[in-house]
Design a protein around this motif. Structure first.
Motif, PDB file in Angstrom:
ATOM      1  N   GLY A  27       0.785  -1.130   0.016  1.00 17.73           N
ATOM      2  CA  GLY A  27      -0.215  -0.257  -0.093  1.00 17.73           C
ATOM      3  C   GLY A  27       0.343   1.299  -0.225  1.00 17.73           C
ATOM      4  N   TYR A  28      -0.032   2.679  -0.785  1.00 17.26           N
ATOM      5  CA  TYR A  28       1.389   3.371  -0.687  1.00 17.26           C
ATOM      6  C   TYR A  28       0.284   4.257  -0.545  1.00 17.26           C
ATOM      7  N   ILE A  29       1.315   5.743  -0.009  1.00 15.42           N
ATOM      8  CA  ILE A  29      -0.238   7.346   0.892  1.00 15.42           C
ATOM      9  C   ILE A  29       1.409   8.228   0.538  1.00 15.42           C
ATOM     10  N   GLY A  30       0.848   8.922  -0.380  1.00 12.60           N
ATOM     11  CA  GLY A  30       1.403  10.393  -1.064  1.00 12.60           C
ATOM     12  C   GLY A  30       2.230  11.078   0.278  1.00 12.60           C
ATOM     13  N   ASN A  31       3.404  11.475   0.450  1.00  8.89           N
ATOM     14  CA  ASN A  31       3.868  12.198   1.266  1.00  8.89           C
ATOM     15  C   ASN A  31       4.361  13.608   1.499  1.00  8.89           C
ATOM     16  N   SER A  32       4.571  13.484   0.058  1.00  7.27           N
ATOM     17  CA  SER A  32       5.616  14.360  -0.417  1.00  7.27           C
ATOM     18  C   SER A  32       4.613  14.857  -1.311  1.00  7.27           C
ATOM     19  N   LYS A  33       5.385  16.576  -1.873  1.00  7.58           N
ATOM     20  CA  LYS A  33       5.418  17.461  -3.099  1.00  7.58           C
ATOM     21  C   LYS A  33       5.160  16.503  -4.270  1.00  7.58           C
ATOM     22  N   SER A  34       4.697  16.209  -5.093  1.00  8.79           N
ATOM     23  CA  SER A  34       3.983  15.804  -6.348  1.00  8.79           C
ATOM     24  C   SER A  34       5.808  15.848  -7.215  1.00  8.79           C
ATOM     25  N   PHE A  35       6.554  15.774  -8.105  1.00  7.69           N
ATOM     26  CA  PHE A  35       7.612  16.092  -8.797  1.00  7.69           C
ATOM     27  C   PHE A  35       6.775  17.575  -9.739  1.00  7.69           C
ATOM     28  N   ARG A  36       5.240  17.081 -10.161  1.00  9.84           N
ATOM     29  CA  ARG A  36       4.631  17.243 -11.212  1.00  9.84           C
ATOM     30  C   ARG A  36       3.852  18.795 -10.668  1.00  9.84           C
ATOM     31  N   TYR A  37       3.974  19.326  -9.526  1.00 11.53           N
ATOM     32  CA  TYR A  37       4.489  21.107  -9.755  1.00 11.53           C
ATOM     33  C   TYR A  37       5.679  21.269 -10.335  1.00 11.53           C
ATOM     34  N   ASP A  38       6.300  20.653  -9.802  1.00 14.34           N
ATOM     35  CA  ASP A  38       8.188  21.124 -11.129  1.00 14.34           C
ATOM     36  C   ASP A  38       8.112  21.360 -12.444  1.00 14.34           C
ATOM     37  N   VAL A  39       6.613  20.716 -13.024  1.00 14.58           N
ATOM     38  CA  VAL A  39       6.455  20.852 -13.982  1.00 14.58           C
ATOM     39  C   VAL A  39       5.403  21.725 -14.596  1.00 14.58           C
ATOM     40  N   ASP A  40       4.337  21.991 -13.862  1.00 14.08           N
ATOM     41  CA  ASP A  40       3.570  23.217 -13.929  1.00 14.08           C
ATOM     42  C   ASP A  40       2.965  23.297 -12.163  1.00 14.08           C
ATOM     43  N   PRO A  41       3.356  24.370 -12.055  1.00 15.95           N
ATOM     44  CA  PRO A  41       3.309  25.300 -10.299  1.00 15.95           C
ATOM     45  C   PRO A  41       1.738  25.262  -9.880  1.00 15.95           C
ATOM     46  N   GLU A  42       0.907  25.052 -11.437  1.00 14.34           N
ATOM     47  CA  GLU A  42      -0.437  25.280 -11.501  1.00 14.34           C
ATOM     48  C   GLU A  42      -1.210  23.636 -10.953  1.00 14.34           C
ATOM     49  N   TYR A  43      -0.296  23.288 -11.041  1.00 19.02           N
ATOM     50  CA  TYR A  43      -0.907  21.638 -10.804  1.00 19.02           C
ATOM     51  C   TYR A  43      -2.171  21.139  -9.625  1.00 19.02           C
ATOM     52  N   LYS A  44      -2.938  20.963 -10.482  1.00 17.61           N
ATOM     53  CA  LYS A  44      -4.489  20.793  -8.487  1.00 17.61           C
ATOM     54  C   LYS A  44      -4.495  22.191  -8.298  1.00 17.61           C
ATOM     55  N   ALA A  45      -3.680  23.163  -8.560  1.00 14.80           N
ATOM     56  CA  ALA A  45      -4.054  24.522  -7.691  1.00 14.80           C
ATOM     57  C   ALA A  45      -5.333  24.358  -7.484  1.00 14.80           C
ATOM     58  N   ASN A  46      -6.362  24.420  -8.013  1.00 15.22           N
ATOM     59  CA  ASN A  46      -7.868  24.534  -7.821  1.00 15.22           C
ATOM     60  C   ASN A  46      -8.259  23.621  -6.936  1.00 15.22           C
ATOM     61  N   ARG A  47      -7.491  22.950  -6.050  1.00 14.17           N
ATOM     62  CA  ARG A  47      -8.056  22.454  -5.071  1.00 14.17           C
ATOM     63  C   ARG A  47      -7.409  22.799  -4.118  1.00 14.17           C
ATOM     64  N   LYS A  48      -7.131  23.913  -3.603  1.00 13.30           N
ATOM     65  CA  LYS A  48      -6.005  24.708  -2.199  1.00 13.30           C
ATOM     66  C   LYS A  48      -6.995  24.883  -1.565  1.00 13.30           C
ATOM     67  N   ASP A  49      -8.832  24.814  -1.681  1.00 12.05           N
ATOM     68  CA  ASP A  49      -9.245  25.647  -0.759  1.00 12.05           C
ATOM     69  C   ASP A  49     -10.021  24.307   0.119  1.00 12.05           C
ATOM     70  N   PHE A  50      -9.807  23.386  -0.639  1.00  8.10           N
ATOM     71  CA  PHE A  50     -10.187  22.182   0.275  1.00  8.10           C
ATOM     72  C   PHE A  50      -9.660  20.927   1.011  1.00  8.10           C
ATOM     73  N   SER A  51     -10.540  21.333   2.055  1.00  9.21           N
ATOM     74  CA  SER A  51      -9.475  20.889   3.550  1.00  9.21           C
ATOM     75  C   SER A  51      -9.326  19.561   3.718  1.00  9.21           C
ATOM     76  N   LYS A  52      -8.519  18.759   4.267  1.00 13.27           N
ATOM     77  CA  LYS A  52      -8.408  17.322   3.952  1.00 13.27           C
ATOM     78  C   LYS A  52      -9.821  16.792   4.967  1.00 13.27           C
ATOM     79  N   PRO A  53     -10.240  15.164   5.023  1.00 19.27           N
ATOM     80  CA  PRO A  53     -11.381  14.602   5.986  1.00 19.27           C
ATOM     81  C   PRO A  53     -11.079  14.621   7.035  1.00 19.27           C
ATOM     82  N   GLU A  54     -11.639  14.819   8.265  1.00 17.05           N
ATOM     83  CA  GLU A  54     -11.895  13.912   9.302  1.00 17.05           C
ATOM     84  C   GLU A  54     -10.908  13.104   8.971  1.00 17.05           C
ATOM     85  N   TRP A  55     -10.386  13.537  10.302  1.00 16.75           N
ATOM     86  CA  TRP A  55      -9.348  11.958  10.427  1.00 16.75           C
ATOM     87  C   TRP A  55      -8.409  11.839   9.561  1.00 16.75           C
TER      88      TRP A  55
END
Length: 196
Positions: A8-36
């Motif tokens: 099983g894998y869990i992402g735990n660091s900044k994706s290399f894709r942000y170096d390709v495009d700083p706007e990668y997943k920029a539309n998720r900035k206002d999303f909060s992590k789920p409870e727990w």
């Protein structure tokens, strides 16, 4: 009793894709992590020995790389509801939401990936080719051999953006959308679990 193995894998660091495009997943900035979220992450790491990725890979990259390293020696089934993996990478999947089994052929995966290069991915803030959607892709690929999809999509970028910007946009989106097949130094540690 029989034993089986899992990873099983869990992402735990900044994706290399942000170096390709700083706007990668920029539309998720206002999303909060789920409870727990933190507690669940800790539970999966401690109780199920999930690997926390600290190498810039996202979990779908790690899953695909691990599958490629293991598929010669093991029958690999991936449990996920990640649309990118299921649609764009050939293989066998179990959807954890309803336990349905999904098989993705090489042909379907190829078409899905190159369609995403045209349409982009709103969830990950990847733009694709403006004003070109699934209908454009279907028409472009109709009665074409899948080996030509890359060429057809590349030409579509150049036609829409002009040659220089088209090449730049094509390369950027390819790096953002392509799920990695390999990664130097990546090691797989199988976890054994006995069936009850």
């Amino acid at each position: 009793s029989n034993a089986y193995y899992y990873i099983g894998y869990i992402g735990n660091s900044k994706s290399f894709r942000y170096d390709v495009d700083p706007e990668y997943k920029a539309n998720r900035k206002d999303f909060s992590k789920p409870e727990w979220f933190k507690e669940l992450k800790a539970y999966l790491k401690e109780e199920w020995k999930f690997t926390l990725l600290d190498n810039g890979l996202e979990a779908d990259d790690a899953v695909n790389i691990a599958r490629n390293l293991l598929k010669k020696d093991y029958s690999v089934i991936i449990t996920t509801n990640d649309k990118d993996l299921i649609k764009c990478i050939p293989g066998k999947y179990i959807n954890p939401k309803d336990l349905s089994i999904i098989r993705t052929s090489k042909e379907n995966a190829c078409e899905a990936f190159w369609t995403s290069m045209i349409t982009g991915d709103n969830v990950d803030n990847i733009k694709g080719i403006p004003k070109c959607g699934k209908a454009f892709a279907e028409k472009l690929f109709k009665e074409q051999d899948s080996i030509r999809y890359r060429h057809l999509v590349f030409n579509s970028y150049c036609n829409k953006f002009g040659e220089e910007l088209g090449i730049e946009e094509f390369n950027k989106n390819y790096k953002l959308l392509y799920i990695l097949d390999e990664f130097e130094g990546f090691e797989v540690e199988l976890i054994s679990r006995k069936e009850e």
